[in-house]
Scaffold this motif. Structure first.
Motif, PDB file in Angstrom:
ATOM      1  N   GLY A 208     -12.854  -8.709   0.351  1.00 20.60           N
ATOM      2  CA  GLY A 208     -11.921  -7.639   0.058  1.00 20.60           C
ATOM      3  C   GLY A 208     -10.677  -7.600   0.907  1.00 20.60           C
ATOM      4  N   ALA A 209     -10.520  -8.544   1.831  1.00 18.94           N
ATOM      5  CA  ALA A 209      -9.324  -8.554   2.674  1.00 18.94           C
ATOM      6  C   ALA A 209      -8.112  -9.008   1.869  1.00 18.94           C
ATOM      7  CB  ALA A 209      -9.527  -9.472   3.879  1.00 18.94           C
ATOM      8  N   ASP A 210      -7.055  -8.222   1.919  1.00 13.94           N
ATOM      9  CA  ASP A 210      -5.819  -8.629   1.255  1.00 13.94           C
ATOM     10  C   ASP A 210      -4.716  -8.956   2.258  1.00 13.94           C
ATOM     11  OD1 ASP A 210      -5.469  -6.011   2.064  1.00 13.94           O
ATOM     12  OD2 ASP A 210      -4.468  -5.358   0.234  1.00 13.94           O
ATOM     13  N   VAL A 211      -4.992  -8.775   3.544  1.00 11.04           N
ATOM     14  CA  VAL A 211      -4.106  -9.214   4.620  1.00 11.04           C
ATOM     15  C   VAL A 211      -4.983  -9.936   5.637  1.00 11.04           C
ATOM     16  CG1 VAL A 211      -2.418  -8.569   6.373  1.00 11.04           C
ATOM     17  CG2 VAL A 211      -2.624  -7.198   4.283  1.00 11.04           C
ATOM     18  N   VAL A 212      -4.585 -11.150   6.010  1.00 10.11           N
ATOM     19  CA  VAL A 212      -5.400 -11.964   6.921  1.00 10.11           C
ATOM     20  C   VAL A 212      -4.547 -12.450   8.080  1.00 10.11           C
ATOM     21  CG1 VAL A 212      -6.777 -14.071   7.167  1.00 10.11           C
ATOM     22  CG2 VAL A 212      -6.972 -12.684   5.079  1.00 10.11           C
ATOM     23  N   LEU A 213      -5.046 -12.224   9.280  1.00  9.13           N
ATOM     24  CA  LEU A 213      -4.434 -12.762  10.490  1.00  9.13           C
ATOM     25  C   LEU A 213      -5.262 -13.958  10.940  1.00  9.13           C
ATOM     26  CD1 LEU A 213      -4.658  -9.331  10.798  1.00  9.13           C
ATOM     27  CD2 LEU A 213      -2.869  -9.883  12.449  1.00  9.13           C
ATOM     28  N   GLN A 214      -4.685 -14.808  11.765  1.00 12.08           N
ATOM     29  CA  GLN A 214      -5.405 -16.002  12.180  1.00 12.08           C
ATOM     30  C   GLN A 214      -5.061 -16.401  13.605  1.00 12.08           C
ATOM     31  OE1 GLN A 214      -2.983 -18.421   9.138  1.00 12.08           O
ATOM     32  NE2 GLN A 214      -3.428 -19.993  10.677  1.00 12.08           N
ATOM     33  N   HIS A 215      -6.058 -16.991  14.270  1.00 11.81           N
ATOM     34  CA  HIS A 215      -5.830 -17.624  15.557  1.00 11.81           C
ATOM     35  C   HIS A 215      -6.246 -19.088  15.439  1.00 11.81           C
ATOM     36  CE1 HIS A 215      -5.402 -16.701  20.095  1.00 11.81           C
ATOM     37  NE2 HIS A 215      -5.239 -18.000  19.905  1.00 11.81           N
ATOM     38  N   THR A 216      -5.885 -19.674  14.320  1.00 12.47           N
ATOM     39  CA  THR A 216      -6.033 -21.103  14.070  1.00 12.47           C
ATOM     40  C   THR A 216      -4.672 -21.609  13.615  1.00 12.47           C
ATOM     41  OG1 THR A 216      -6.785 -20.585  11.818  1.00 12.47           O
ATOM     42  CG2 THR A 216      -8.493 -20.990  13.491  1.00 12.47           C
ATOM     43  N   ASP A 217      -4.506 -22.915  13.585  1.00 13.14           N
ATOM     44  CA  ASP A 217      -3.151 -23.454  13.623  1.00 13.14           C
ATOM     45  C   ASP A 217      -2.577 -24.005  12.333  1.00 13.14           C
ATOM     46  OD1 ASP A 217      -3.205 -22.812  16.274  1.00 13.14           O
ATOM     47  OD2 ASP A 217      -3.678 -24.831  16.965  1.00 13.14           O
ATOM     48  N   SER A 218      -3.376 -24.151  11.288  1.00 11.00           N
ATOM     49  CA  SER A 218      -2.812 -24.762  10.087  1.00 11.00           C
ATOM     50  C   SER A 218      -2.287 -23.697   9.133  1.00 11.00           C
ATOM     51  CB  SER A 218      -3.868 -25.632   9.382  1.00 11.00           C
ATOM     52  OG  SER A 218      -4.665 -24.854   8.506  1.00 11.00           O
ATOM     53  N   THR A 219      -1.591 -24.153   8.117  1.00 11.97           N
ATOM     54  CA  THR A 219      -1.073 -23.243   7.087  1.00 11.97           C
ATOM     55  C   THR A 219      -2.066 -23.043   5.947  1.00 11.97           C
ATOM     56  OG1 THR A 219       0.009 -25.093   5.954  1.00 11.97           O
ATOM     57  CG2 THR A 219       1.323 -23.873   7.571  1.00 11.97           C
ATOM     58  N   ALA A 220      -3.270 -23.591   6.076  1.00 17.77           N
ATOM     59  CA  ALA A 220      -4.258 -23.489   4.996  1.00 17.77           C
ATOM     60  C   ALA A 220      -4.581 -22.041   4.629  1.00 17.77           C
ATOM     61  CB  ALA A 220      -5.533 -24.252   5.367  1.00 17.77           C
ATOM     62  N   PRO A 221      -4.736 -21.115   5.600  1.00 18.27           N
ATOM     63  CA  PRO A 221      -4.988 -19.723   5.199  1.00 18.27           C
ATOM     64  C   PRO A 221      -3.844 -19.135   4.383  1.00 18.27           C
ATOM     65  CG  PRO A 221      -5.667 -20.054   7.464  1.00 18.27           C
ATOM     66  CD  PRO A 221      -4.922 -21.298   7.054  1.00 18.27           C
ATOM     67  N   LEU A 222      -2.612 -19.475   4.721  1.00 13.69           N
ATOM     68  CA  LEU A 222      -1.479 -18.969   3.942  1.00 13.69           C
ATOM     69  C   LEU A 222      -1.509 -19.514   2.515  1.00 13.69           C
ATOM     70  CD1 LEU A 222       1.415 -19.131   6.574  1.00 13.69           C
ATOM     71  CD2 LEU A 222       0.319 -17.080   5.649  1.00 13.69           C
ATOM     72  N   ALA A 223      -1.922 -20.760   2.369  1.00 15.38           N
ATOM     73  CA  ALA A 223      -2.017 -21.338   1.023  1.00 15.38           C
ATOM     74  C   ALA A 223      -3.054 -20.583   0.191  1.00 15.38           C
ATOM     75  CB  ALA A 223      -2.379 -22.819   1.116  1.00 15.38           C
ATOM     76  N   LYS A 224      -4.179 -20.233   0.806  1.00 12.37           N
ATOM     77  CA  LYS A 224      -5.209 -19.465   0.097  1.00 12.37           C
ATOM     78  C   LYS A 224      -4.701 -18.066  -0.259  1.00 12.37           C
ATOM     79  CE  LYS A 224      -8.823 -22.033  -0.484  1.00 12.37           C
ATOM     80  NZ  LYS A 224      -9.374 -22.288  -1.839  1.00 12.37           N
ATOM     81  N   LEU A 225      -3.978 -17.454   0.671  1.00 19.65           N
ATOM     82  CA  LEU A 225      -3.438 -16.117   0.422  1.00 19.65           C
ATOM     83  C   LEU A 225      -2.379 -16.146  -0.671  1.00 19.65           C
ATOM     84  CD1 LEU A 225      -3.277 -14.967   4.127  1.00 19.65           C
ATOM     85  CD2 LEU A 225      -4.618 -13.842   2.333  1.00 19.65           C
ATOM     86  N   GLU A 226      -1.641 -17.233  -0.744  1.00 16.12           N
ATOM     87  CA  GLU A 226      -0.643 -17.370  -1.806  1.00 16.12           C
ATOM     88  C   GLU A 226      -1.322 -17.385  -3.166  1.00 16.12           C
ATOM     89  OE1 GLU A 226       3.445 -19.866  -2.128  1.00 16.12           O
ATOM     90  OE2 GLU A 226       1.641 -21.071  -1.793  1.00 16.12           O
ATOM     91  N   GLU A 227      -2.447 -18.082  -3.250  1.00 15.52           N
ATOM     92  CA  GLU A 227      -3.194 -18.137  -4.502  1.00 15.52           C
ATOM     93  C   GLU A 227      -3.754 -16.760  -4.876  1.00 15.52           C
ATOM     94  OE1 GLU A 227      -6.301 -20.949  -3.937  1.00 15.52           O
ATOM     95  OE2 GLU A 227      -4.954 -22.650  -3.599  1.00 15.52           O
ATOM     96  N   ALA A 228      -4.200 -16.018  -3.836  1.00 14.02           N
ATOM     97  CA  ALA A 228      -4.893 -14.754  -4.078  1.00 14.02           C
ATOM     98  C   ALA A 228      -3.948 -13.562  -4.186  1.00 14.02           C
ATOM     99  CB  ALA A 228      -5.900 -14.503  -2.963  1.00 14.02           C
ATOM    100  N   GLY A 229      -2.685 -13.753  -3.798  1.00 19.11           N
ATOM    101  CA  GLY A 229      -1.739 -12.651  -3.824  1.00 19.11           C
ATOM    102  C   GLY A 229      -1.842 -11.744  -2.617  1.00 19.11           C
ATOM    103  N   GLY A 230      -2.349 -12.278  -1.518  1.00 13.58           N
ATOM    104  CA  GLY A 230      -2.456 -11.492  -0.290  1.00 13.58           C
ATOM    105  C   GLY A 230      -1.318 -11.792   0.667  1.00 13.58           C
ATOM    106  N   TYR A 231      -1.433 -11.252   1.876  1.00 13.49           N
ATOM    107  CA  TYR A 231      -0.410 -11.431   2.902  1.00 13.49           C
ATOM    108  C   TYR A 231      -1.011 -12.054   4.159  1.00 13.49           C
ATOM    109  CZ  TYR A 231       2.363  -8.132   0.097  1.00 13.49           C
ATOM    110  OH  TYR A 231       3.045  -7.512  -0.912  1.00 13.49           O
ATOM    111  N   GLY A 232      -0.179 -12.808   4.872  1.00 10.14           N
ATOM    112  CA  GLY A 232      -0.600 -13.417   6.126  1.00 10.14           C
ATOM    113  C   GLY A 232       0.584 -13.588   7.053  1.00 10.14           C
ATOM    114  N   PHE A 233       0.343 -14.264   8.162  1.00  9.85           N
ATOM    115  CA  PHE A 233       1.349 -14.385   9.215  1.00  9.85           C
ATOM    116  C   PHE A 233       1.392 -15.817   9.746  1.00  9.85           C
ATOM    117  CE2 PHE A 233      -0.424 -10.146   9.135  1.00  9.85           C
ATOM    118  CZ  PHE A 233       0.691  -9.329   9.160  1.00  9.85           C
ATOM    119  N   GLY A 234       2.577 -16.256  10.118  1.00  8.23           N
ATOM    120  CA  GLY A 234       2.701 -17.529  10.796  1.00  8.23           C
ATOM    121  C   GLY A 234       2.026 -17.455  12.144  1.00  8.23           C
TER     122      GLY A 234
END
Length: 357
Positions: A208-234
């Protein structure tokens, strides 16, 4: 011990040569990276710092680097090779390099070492890190305002104080922005592994998360969020190729000024073992541009929070705050000490789940 540059100068003068008749050896500086340089993330920005050193000093400095060095025995081998190959200064840029750095430094007392994010020092070992929790507070505020499901996610790398601080700071400020927020945490047990990071992001989205933060280094989470319509951070770099969404801002590490200053200290003969921990105010922690997807009033609030942290008017860990079990941690108006933050091994009240051992 007299350096080879001093010996060279003495030999030149003894031979009756003028100061312009001999060339001083360049200072040799090595960098050890836990991941690939790539085009974003933690290692990328450490390498940007290395390139800034080359640009600043020109032929007076020679830099080398080794990427994708595992934390452990391989790191000790790489560091030993660097020390044996004439490096004057070596930067080891991941927490897991701490013991290998200390071990190799003891064998090479005339080589200077700088370890990122660790806490062990020696006469020839300094430490440096950034107050990432300041940037996490800002990302948390945005996350709290931008979630529509009231569920935000966090991809943790390893359960060490640096990462736990970031989780706590993000949750605390998301909760201040939106009292209904809940946070889900998934541990990826990696600094850089696009497949694992993508799986972690998908698992958070599925919860159910629609905004995801990360302490890992690749852009893979952003790619997943793009597919799902969620938000993330560099993370660690701007990752602006994903702007204006899903990447709606970023926490950026700027190591260049520090690296230049420490190399200059070696050149000047003033280098000393120090413990550096800088944040937004000195510029070691940067905040990426706020996407226009973020409402104007939220952008204004977030900028105000950033300025209050930078000025010292506000500390992200100011009481009253309780630990996860409900026990008191900070009283009303009390600010966390650096010692408490550096050893943080608990979640704040309101975060579900347990920190792995």
């Amino acid at each position: 011990m007299i350096s080879r540059r001093v010996l060279l100068a003495s030999a030149a003068m003894a031979a009756g040569l003028s100061g312009t008749a001999w060339a001083q050896d360049p200072v040799k500086v090595g960098f050890v990276y836990v991941g690939p340089i790539g085009d974003g993330g933690w290692t990328y920005h450490h390498n940007e710092g290395r390139l800034a050193v080359e640009d600043h000093f020109g032929d007076a400095v020679e830099t080398t680097y080794q990427e994708n060095v595992p934390e452990g025995a391989d790191a000790e081998r790489v560091l030993t090779q660097m020390a044996l190959s004439g490096h004057d200064l070596i930067f080891t840029t991941s927490f897991g390099y701490m013991d290998p750095t200390i071990n190799v430094a003891a064998k090479f007392p005339d080589v200077k070492f700088e370890h990122a994010t660790g806490y062990k020092t020696a006469d020839n070992v300094a430490t440096y890190s950034a107050r990432f929790y300041e940037g996490r507070a800002i990302m948390g505020h945005i996350a709290g305002k931008m979630t529509e499901t009231n569920t935000i996610g966090y991809i943790g790398s390893f359960p060490i104080p640096e990462v736990i601080r970031g989780i706590n700071s993000s949750f605390l400020h998301a909760k201040k922005a939106n009292p209904d927020v809940e946070m889900k945490v998934i541990w990826a047990y990696t600094w850089f592994d696009p497949a694992k990071e993508a799986d972690a992001a998908q698992a958070l989205i599925d919860q159910g998360a629609d905004v995801v933060l990360q302490h890992t280094d690749s852009t893979a989470p952003l790619a997943k969020l793009e597919e799902a319509g969620g938000y993330g951070f560099g993370q660690a770099s701007d990752m602006s190729e994903y702007a204006p969404e899903p990447r709606i801002s970023s926490i950026i590490d700027d190591w260049a000024p520090y690296y230049i200053a420490r190399v200059q200290a070696v050149i000047d003969g003033t280098w000393a073992s120090e413990e550096t921990w800088d944040g937004i105010a000195p510029g070691m922690v940067g905040i990426g541009e706020f996407s226009e997807v973020i409402p104007e009033d939220v952008r204004a609030e977030t900028e105000a929070l950033k300025q209050s942290i930078a000025s010292g008017d506000y500390h992200p860990f100011t009481g009253p705050l309780n630990k996860q079990d409900g026990s008191a941690w900070l009283a009303e108006g009390e600010v966390a000490s650096d010692g408490d933050l550096l050893g943080m091994d608990f979640y704040l009240e309101g975060i579900a789940g347990e920190i792995p051992n």
